[in-house]
Write a protein that holds these residues in place. Structure first.
Motif, short mmCIF file in Angstrom:
data_model
loop_
_atom_site.label_atom_id
_atom_site.label_comp_id
_atom_site.label_asym_id
_atom_site.label_seq_id
_atom_site.Cartn_x
_atom_site.Cartn_y
_atom_site.Cartn_z
N ALA A 193 9.09 -12.42 4.33
CA ALA A 193 8.74 -11.18 3.64
C ALA A 193 9.63 -10.05 4.13
O ALA A 193 9.92 -9.93 5.31
CB ALA A 193 7.28 -10.84 3.89
N LYS A 194 10.06 -9.24 3.19
CA LYS A 194 10.78 -8.01 3.53
C LYS A 194 9.79 -6.86 3.36
O LYS A 194 9.17 -6.72 2.31
CB LYS A 194 11.99 -7.83 2.63
CG LYS A 194 13.02 -8.93 2.82
CD LYS A 194 14.36 -8.49 2.31
CE LYS A 194 15.36 -9.60 2.43
NZ LYS A 194 15.97 -9.72 3.70
N ILE A 195 9.64 -6.08 4.41
CA ILE A 195 8.74 -4.94 4.37
C ILE A 195 9.60 -3.69 4.32
O ILE A 195 10.42 -3.46 5.22
CB ILE A 195 7.78 -4.94 5.57
CG1 ILE A 195 6.91 -6.20 5.51
CG2 ILE A 195 6.93 -3.68 5.58
CD1 ILE A 195 5.95 -6.37 6.64
N ASN A 196 9.45 -2.94 3.26
CA ASN A 196 10.30 -1.77 2.99
C ASN A 196 11.78 -2.14 3.08
O ASN A 196 12.60 -1.38 3.58
CB ASN A 196 9.96 -0.60 3.90
CG ASN A 196 8.62 0.00 3.59
OD1 ASN A 196 8.06 -0.23 2.52
ND2 ASN A 196 8.09 0.78 4.51
N GLY A 197 12.12 -3.36 2.64
CA GLY A 197 13.50 -3.82 2.59
C GLY A 197 14.03 -4.44 3.87
O GLY A 197 15.15 -4.93 3.90
N ALA A 198 13.27 -4.44 4.95
CA ALA A 198 13.73 -4.97 6.23
C ALA A 198 13.02 -6.29 6.55
O ALA A 198 11.87 -6.49 6.17
CB ALA A 198 13.45 -3.96 7.34
N ALA A 199 13.72 -7.17 7.27
CA ALA A 199 13.14 -8.44 7.69
C ALA A 199 11.89 -8.17 8.53
O ALA A 199 11.83 -7.22 9.31
CB ALA A 199 14.15 -9.24 8.50
N SER A 200 10.87 -9.04 8.36
CA SER A 200 9.59 -8.78 9.01
C SER A 200 9.16 -9.85 10.00
O SER A 200 8.27 -9.61 10.81
CB SER A 200 8.50 -8.66 7.95
OG SER A 200 8.32 -9.92 7.31
N VAL B 268 0.88 -1.16 0.00
CA VAL B 268 0.00 0.00 0.00
C VAL B 268 0.92 1.22 0.00
O VAL B 268 2.12 1.08 0.25
CB VAL B 268 -0.94 -0.01 1.24
CG1 VAL B 268 -1.91 -1.18 1.17
CG2 VAL B 268 -0.14 -0.06 2.52
N PRO B 269 0.41 2.41 -0.27
CA PRO B 269 1.29 3.58 -0.28
C PRO B 269 2.14 3.68 0.99
O PRO B 269 1.62 3.59 2.11
CB PRO B 269 0.31 4.75 -0.40
CG PRO B 269 -0.86 4.17 -1.14
CD PRO B 269 -0.97 2.76 -0.62
N GLY B 270 3.45 3.77 0.81
CA GLY B 270 4.37 3.88 1.93
C GLY B 270 4.83 2.56 2.52
O GLY B 270 5.65 2.53 3.42
N LEU B 271 4.29 1.45 2.04
CA LEU B 271 4.62 0.14 2.59
C LEU B 271 4.71 -0.87 1.45
O LEU B 271 3.74 -1.11 0.75
CB LEU B 271 3.53 -0.29 3.58
CG LEU B 271 3.78 -1.52 4.41
CD1 LEU B 271 4.93 -1.29 5.38
CD2 LEU B 271 2.53 -1.88 5.18
N SER B 272 5.90 -1.45 1.26
CA SER B 272 6.06 -2.46 0.21
C SER B 272 6.49 -3.78 0.81
O SER B 272 7.24 -3.81 1.78
CB SER B 272 7.08 -1.99 -0.83
OG SER B 272 8.37 -1.98 -0.28
N LEU B 273 6.00 -4.85 0.24
CA LEU B 273 6.28 -6.20 0.72
C LEU B 273 6.87 -7.00 -0.44
O LEU B 273 6.34 -6.94 -1.56
CB LEU B 273 4.99 -6.84 1.20
CG LEU B 273 5.06 -8.27 1.70
CD1 LEU B 273 4.18 -8.44 2.90
CD2 LEU B 273 4.65 -9.23 0.61
N LYS B 274 7.95 -7.75 -0.18
CA LYS B 274 8.57 -8.60 -1.19
C LYS B 274 8.97 -9.93 -0.56
O LYS B 274 9.45 -9.96 0.57
CB LYS B 274 9.82 -7.95 -1.78
CG LYS B 274 9.56 -6.71 -2.59
CD LYS B 274 10.85 -6.15 -3.16
CE LYS B 274 10.57 -4.86 -3.90
NZ LYS B 274 11.79 -4.26 -4.44
N ALA B 275 8.78 -11.02 -1.33
CA ALA B 275 9.20 -12.34 -0.87
C ALA B 275 9.51 -13.20 -2.09
O ALA B 275 9.09 -12.88 -3.20
CB ALA B 275 8.11 -12.99 -0.03
#
Length: 186
Positions: free
Chosen positions: A84-91, A45-52
């Motif tokens: 999942a990395k949230i905004n590039g950081a471990a979550s 969502v705006p301001g928050l990105s998730l990648k895995a």
């Protein structure tokens, strides 16, 4: 509901076409592919990105209608999860791919006797599960799916395949990935 009805009607029409081609004496070979795909799951969502980057085992059964067109069914199972990395950081949140089911038309062209390029276009139903200390949540959805790749013949009946596919791209969620497969014709 309309999308599910449309997908069902498209599948019936596709398999009716296959039956008609077979009844006319067009002996089209069957093939099966088994592979592994390293997926990229992105969302946010705006301001928050998730990648895995979870993985999946894929199986494709296909029927070659003619030299350049095949109809395929895909079944995929998630293997292993990915943090999942949230905004590039471990979550601390693990993402796993569930079962996927798809139907595709595949157009192909031979570049040489041993190398074939192809493109896939169809429909895919995919599911994801996110789990962490606070519990877990699952979701699924269907979308247009497409991709491209290449087959390299090892013999007249077997081949290796490398491909890229976009399985889902809706509601700020994208699932895509690269895959390697072994295929056999019979």
């Amino acid at each position: 509901m309309k999308k599910t009805l449309f997908a069902s009607l498209a599948a019936v029409a596709a398999f009716s076409f296959v039956g008609a081609a077979h009844a006319q004496g067009a002996e089209a070979p069957l093939y099966f592919e088994l592979g592994y795909s390293k997926l990229s799951v992105k969302g946010g969502v705006p301001g928050l990105s998730l990648k895995a980057s979870p993985g999946a085992i894929t199986g494709i059964a296909g029927y070659q209608v003619n030299e350049n067109l095949s109809l395929e069914g895909l079944l995929a199972f998630g293997v292993g999860g990915s943090e999942a990395k949230i905004n590039g950081a471990a979550s601390g949140v693990d993402i796993k791919v569930g079962t996927g089911v798809g139907f595709f038309a595949r157009a192909s062209a031979n570049v040489t006797d041993d190398l074939q390029l192809f493109g896939r276009l169809g429909w895919q139903h995919s599911s994801l599960k996110l789990s962490g200390q606070g519990g877990s949540v699952s979701d699924s959805g269907s979308d247009l799916a497409y991709g491209f790749g290449a087959n390299y013949n090892l013999s007249k009946t077997s081949y290796l395949q490398a491909s890229w596919m976009s399985y889902y791209n809706k509601n700020s969620t994208k699932i895509s990935g690269f895959g390697l497969s072994y295929g056999i014709r019979f």
